[in-house]
Design a protein around this motif. Structure first.
Motif, mmCIF file in Angstrom:
data_model
loop_
_atom_site.group_PDB
_atom_site.id
_atom_site.type_symbol
_atom_site.label_atom_id
_atom_site.label_comp_id
_atom_site.label_asym_id
_atom_site.label_seq_id
_atom_site.Cartn_x
_atom_site.Cartn_y
_atom_site.Cartn_z
ATOM 1 N N GLY A 11 0.817 -1.223 0.000
ATOM 2 C CA GLY A 11 0.000 0.000 0.000
ATOM 3 C C GLY A 11 0.842 1.262 0.000
ATOM 4 O O GLY A 11 0.415 2.299 0.498
ATOM 5 N N GLY A 15 1.359 1.070 -5.060
ATOM 6 C CA GLY A 15 0.148 0.257 -4.887
ATOM 7 C C GLY A 15 -1.106 1.117 -4.849
ATOM 8 O O GLY A 15 -2.124 0.793 -5.482
ATOM 9 N N GLU A 33 -1.817 -4.821 2.763
ATOM 10 C CA GLU A 33 -0.640 -4.110 3.296
ATOM 11 C C GLU A 33 -0.196 -4.806 4.577
ATOM 12 O O GLU A 33 -0.976 -5.012 5.495
ATOM 13 N N LYS A 34 1.096 -5.118 4.600
ATOM 14 C CA LYS A 34 1.666 -5.898 5.703
ATOM 15 C C LYS A 34 1.745 -5.105 7.016
ATOM 16 O O LYS A 34 1.515 -5.641 8.096
ATOM 17 N N ARG A 39 2.880 4.430 8.760
ATOM 18 C CA ARG A 39 4.168 3.856 9.152
ATOM 19 C C ARG A 39 5.286 4.745 8.583
ATOM 20 O O ARG A 39 5.118 5.380 7.538
ATOM 21 N N GLY A 43 12.717 8.169 2.135
ATOM 22 C CA GLY A 43 12.280 8.717 0.845
ATOM 23 C C GLY A 43 11.362 9.905 1.040
ATOM 24 O O GLY A 43 10.257 9.942 0.497
ATOM 25 N N LEU A 46 10.705 14.740 -2.235
ATOM 26 C CA LEU A 46 9.977 14.429 -3.472
ATOM 27 C C LEU A 46 10.374 15.375 -4.605
ATOM 28 O O LEU A 46 10.361 16.595 -4.438
ATOM 29 N N THR A 150 5.307 -4.304 -3.534
ATOM 30 C CA THR A 150 5.824 -4.517 -2.181
ATOM 31 C C THR A 150 7.167 -3.828 -1.944
ATOM 32 O O THR A 150 7.884 -4.164 -1.006
ATOM 33 N N LEU A 155 8.067 -10.501 -3.671
ATOM 34 C CA LEU A 155 6.891 -11.320 -3.348
ATOM 35 C C LEU A 155 6.874 -12.576 -4.216
ATOM 36 O O LEU A 155 6.683 -13.673 -3.718
ATOM 37 N N ALA A 169 22.979 2.426 3.015
ATOM 38 C CA ALA A 169 22.700 3.735 3.617
ATOM 39 C C ALA A 169 22.649 3.576 5.129
ATOM 40 O O ALA A 169 22.027 2.645 5.634
ATOM 41 N N PHE A 200 25.664 7.456 2.396
ATOM 42 C CA PHE A 200 25.594 6.374 1.410
ATOM 43 C C PHE A 200 27.018 5.949 1.060
ATOM 44 O O PHE A 200 27.849 6.806 0.718
ATOM 45 N N THR A 303 19.706 -1.273 2.630
ATOM 46 C CA THR A 303 20.366 -1.341 1.328
ATOM 47 C C THR A 303 19.825 -0.218 0.440
ATOM 48 O O THR A 303 18.664 0.159 0.550
ATOM 49 N N GLN A 333 14.115 10.321 -6.898
ATOM 50 C CA GLN A 333 12.992 10.196 -7.831
ATOM 51 C C GLN A 333 12.232 8.887 -7.659
ATOM 52 O O GLN A 333 11.444 8.504 -8.519
ATOM 53 N N GLY A 334 12.495 8.189 -6.536
ATOM 54 C CA GLY A 334 11.856 6.886 -6.336
ATOM 55 C C GLY A 334 10.338 6.981 -6.293
ATOM 56 O O GLY A 334 9.640 6.155 -6.884
HETATM 57 C C1 LIG Z 1 17.934 5.302 1.842
HETATM 58 C C2 LIG Z 1 16.895 5.653 0.832
HETATM 59 C C3 LIG Z 1 16.547 6.981 0.630
HETATM 60 C C4 LIG Z 1 15.576 7.315 -0.311
HETATM 61 N N1 LIG Z 1 15.277 8.634 -0.522
HETATM 62 C C5 LIG Z 1 14.348 8.972 -1.442
HETATM 63 C C6 LIG Z 1 13.991 10.339 -1.648
HETATM 64 O O1 LIG Z 1 14.534 11.236 -1.013
HETATM 65 N N2 LIG Z 1 13.011 10.620 -2.566
HETATM 66 C C7 LIG Z 1 12.368 9.633 -3.278
HETATM 67 O O2 LIG Z 1 11.485 9.944 -4.105
HETATM 68 N N3 LIG Z 1 12.681 8.334 -3.085
HETATM 69 C C8 LIG Z 1 13.643 7.987 -2.190
HETATM 70 N N4 LIG Z 1 13.924 6.663 -1.978
HETATM 71 C C9 LIG Z 1 13.157 5.657 -2.735
HETATM 72 C C10 LIG Z 1 11.685 5.582 -2.265
HETATM 73 O O3 LIG Z 1 11.634 5.375 -0.876
HETATM 74 C C11 LIG Z 1 10.979 4.443 -2.990
HETATM 75 O O4 LIG Z 1 11.309 4.491 -4.366
HETATM 76 C C12 LIG Z 1 9.447 4.515 -2.880
HETATM 77 O O5 LIG Z 1 9.041 4.455 -1.537
HETATM 78 C C13 LIG Z 1 8.849 3.354 -3.684
HETATM 79 O O6 LIG Z 1 7.462 3.278 -3.494
HETATM 80 P P1 LIG Z 1 6.739 1.844 -3.590
HETATM 81 O O7 LIG Z 1 5.284 2.104 -3.407
HETATM 82 O O8 LIG Z 1 7.199 1.123 -4.783
HETATM 83 O O9 LIG Z 1 7.327 1.014 -2.351
HETATM 84 P P2 LIG Z 1 7.221 1.329 -0.797
HETATM 85 O O10 LIG Z 1 7.016 2.772 -0.565
HETATM 86 O O11 LIG Z 1 8.389 0.680 -0.172
HETATM 87 O O12 LIG Z 1 5.887 0.585 -0.357
HETATM 88 C C14 LIG Z 1 5.811 -0.816 -0.340
HETATM 89 C C15 LIG Z 1 4.753 -1.236 0.662
HETATM 90 O O13 LIG Z 1 4.567 -2.649 0.554
HETATM 91 C C16 LIG Z 1 4.425 -3.202 1.849
HETATM 92 N N5 LIG Z 1 4.783 -4.625 1.772
HETATM 93 C C17 LIG Z 1 6.015 -5.181 1.651
HETATM 94 N N6 LIG Z 1 5.922 -6.529 1.583
HETATM 95 C C18 LIG Z 1 4.605 -6.834 1.657
HETATM 96 C C19 LIG Z 1 3.874 -8.053 1.629
HETATM 97 N N7 LIG Z 1 4.475 -9.238 1.506
HETATM 98 N N8 LIG Z 1 2.532 -7.991 1.740
HETATM 99 C C20 LIG Z 1 1.892 -6.798 1.839
HETATM 100 N N9 LIG Z 1 2.532 -5.600 1.872
HETATM 101 C C21 LIG Z 1 3.869 -5.624 1.774
HETATM 102 C C22 LIG Z 1 5.364 -2.366 2.698
HETATM 103 O O14 LIG Z 1 5.004 -2.437 4.060
HETATM 104 C C23 LIG Z 1 5.157 -0.965 2.102
HETATM 105 O O15 LIG Z 1 4.141 -0.253 2.761
HETATM 106 C C24 LIG Z 1 14.917 6.299 -1.058
HETATM 107 C C25 LIG Z 1 15.257 4.965 -0.850
HETATM 108 C C26 LIG Z 1 16.245 4.638 0.072
HETATM 109 C C27 LIG Z 1 16.609 3.189 0.264
#
Ligand SMILES: Cc1cc2nc3c(=O)[nH]c(=O)nc-3n(C[C@H](O)[C@H](O)[C@H](O)COP(=O)(O)OP(=O)(O)OC[C@H]3O[C@@H](n4cnc5c(N)ncnc54)[C@H](O)[C@@H]3O)c2cc1C
Length: 497
Positions: A11, A15, A33-34, A39, A43, A46, A150, A155, A169, A200, A303, A333-334
């Motif tokens: 979520g 997602g 959502e786990k 939470r 990141g 933005l 996730t 997954l 990091a 980093f 990581t 830009q994640g």
């Molecule tokens: C050190 C670091 C710094 C960063 N800084 C930045 C930044 O400054 N700006 C930026 O834009 N990006 C940054 N990023 C990257 C950014 O955090 C991610 O790219 C972004 O959060 C990705 O979104 P997402 O929805 O794909 O995944 P996530 O935001 O990670 O969301 C995934 C969700 O899935 C849930 N989940 C996991 N496994 C399961 C499961 N089995 N079942 C159900 N739910 C599950 C998790 O609890 C989580 O809520 C950074 C990353 C790192 C590692």
């Protein structure tokens, strides 16, 4: 048993955005959502592009400006101003936001309109090629299509390939209100702001220290911008009176006096200083003291290696956001990429379920490959521009740099234009509003992706129109900008080139 069209695992931003789009397309969607929301999440910085994708999604985050208090942050959402240490110069950049990710991710999840189930679940593919989803060991429902969002936690089975050097990091909350900065260190880079400090580095670099805490403190002590921000805080200086303390310790040989040490509460700091062999350098001791004297909370590690998943999509699943590929955090830009892969991925899912599935799959595979290649090039260029230390850390991150030479375009009115003889016209899967369809595009050797439209004009049609006309005629037909673009990208060439 309940059956959904789509089950989304995760979520986070990816997602939630995917859920919102698919519900708008008329599908029944459930999100698993786990972790209970809200939470915390890394990141928080933005990029400006996030605003565009939020507009596309119709999500208004302005409600968060200047209200509420996220942990360690004054505002849930505030305009971003960055101080960057670029090629030995300090530059400032505006644009984008800082957010409390707990708040931001919750807002997006609420806006999705999907049913959300919090808890541990796992999917199993059944004999019909659909998915049975088990929550706490019980089969709870089934779904036609699975979306993996996730984040960095995998997954489904699938190989992940690192696209940039392995990076870790170390980060901690910071009690000082330092300005936001990015800085190149000798064998690491720093990011600070929004109540957090990050280092980093290569994993091997961390192993040289006794603890992650020692690594973090020593590295942060060497950050010029961090020192500048902390030392600027005269209130802090007055409170700590560290200069005097360090002088006292160094010159009065009072190190063994336990009572004094307790008074100054310096036991931990002295140990650190000893470990780091910094005793000879009073300046560094003072700085390291400043960093360590209660400004940072517990140091954590994660990581930060950029990778791509080699099976991004199939006939009954898609991976989006960090689950499909992660970027170097340097780009910040994640979240932007998570939203983009979700919005475009929703059209892919719709195409797989209702249209030409092969076109949907081909489009998404091409898009991921293209995004990865662009990101690797951008990152290598950035690291090379920062490579002022001549150290292995920077060296390996700026390797294999590919910079296209800016071509000087000199066209005379009478020059005859011809289509690049190496150009290949082929059917390309193209993103529409709701479906992906094949259209004619043109592939030019040396360019990763084929060209289909420029300024909403089909490239193949323009090429047919221009072939063997003079530059002057071409400009009259299409305008100067398009002719420049076609020649610059080597779609059209001068006949005598
Ligand atoms: C050190 C670091 C710094 C960063 N800084 C930045 C930044 O400054 N700006 C930026 O834009 N990006 C940054 N990023 C990257 C950014 O955090 C991610 O790219 C972004 O959060 C990705 O979104 P997402 O929805 O794909 O995944 P996530 O935001 O990670 O969301 C995934 C969700 O899935 C849930 N989940 C996991 N496994 C399961 C499961 N089995 N079942 C159900 N739910 C599950 C998790 O609890 C989580 O809520 C950074 C990353 C790192 C590692």
């Amino acid at each position: 048993m309940t059956k959904y069209d789509i089950c989304i695992f995760g979520g986070g931003p990816a997602g939630s955005a995917m859920a919102k789009r698919l519900i708008e397309f008329g599908y029944s969607v459930v999100v698993i959502e786990k972790v209970p929301f809200p939470r915390p999440h890394v990141g928080i910085s933005l990029s400006p592009g996030v605003e565009h994708w939020l507009k596309v999604l119709g999500v208004d985050v302005s409600v968060g400006v200047g209200v509420g208090a996220g942990v360690g942050m004054e505002k849930r959402l505030s305009p971003r101003s960055l101080v960057l240490w670029e090629s030995n110069e300090v530059v400032e950049k505006e644009g984008g936001w800082h957010v409390d990710r707990g708040w931001f991710d919750q807002l997006l999840l609420n806006a999705s309109g999907a049913r959300v189930i919090f808890g541990n679940a796992y999917p199993i593919e059944n004999i019909h090629g659909e998915w049975d989803v088990f929550i706490e060991q019980e089969q709870s429902f089934s779904a036609r299509f699975l979306v993996v969002a996730t984040g960095r936690r995998p997954l489904l089975k699938g190989r992940r390939r690192a696209i940039l050097p392995v990076t870790v990091a170390a980060y901690a909350r910071c009690s000082s209100s330092i300005e936001t900065f990015i800085e190149a260190g000798e064998s690491c880079w720093y990011w600070g702001g929004g109540g957090m400090g990050f280092v980093f580095a290569d994993p091997g670099e961390v192993q040289r220290y006794n603890s992650v805490q020692a690594f973090f403190v020593d590295k942060m002590g060497r950050s010029q911008l961090m020192r500048k921000f902390l030392l600027k805080d005269s209130q802090l200086m007055r409170r700590s009176q560290l200069t005097k303390d360090v002088q006292l310790m160094r010159y009065s040989q009072l190190m063994k006096d336990v009572q004094l040490m307790r008074d100054f509460q310096l036991t931990r700091d002295i140990q650190l200083m000893k470990d780091s062999k910094l005793m000879n350098d009073v300046q560094l001791i003072r700085d390291s003291q400043l960093i360590n004297s209660g400004h940072f909370g517990e140091v954590k590690m994660c990581t930060a290696t950029a990778y791509v998943d080699e099976s991004p999509v199939g006939k009954n699943f898609i991976k989006i956001g960090d689950a499909v590929f992660t970027m170097d955090p340097l780009s910040a830009q994640g979240v932007q990429k998570a939203l983009k892969t979700a919005v475009q991925g929703a059209v892919v899912v719709n195409t797989i379920l209702k249209g030409d599935a092969a076109a949907g799959i081909a489009f998404y595979e091409n898009m991921v490959a293209d995004e990865v290649s662009k990101h690797v090039k951008w990152t290598q260029q950035f690291y090379q521009s920062q490579n002022i230390y001549d150290s292995p850390f920077w060296e390996k991150r700026s390797k294999a740099l590919f910079i296209e030479q800016d071509q000087v375009l000199k066209l005379s009115a009478d020059d005859l234009l011809i289509t690049n003889p190496a150009a290949i016209v082929e059917q390309i899967p193209v993103l529409g509003k709701e479906l992906i369809q094949y259209e004619q595009g043109i592939r030019i050797p040396g360019h990763e992706a084929p060209f289909v439209y420029v300024n909403e004009k089909p490239v193949v049609e323009m090429v047919h129109l221009l072939d063997r006309r003079t530059a002057k005629e071409g400009i009259q037909l299409l305008g100067m900008d398009l002719i420049r673009w076609l020649v610059y990208n080597r779609v059209m060439m001068k006949a005598d080139q």
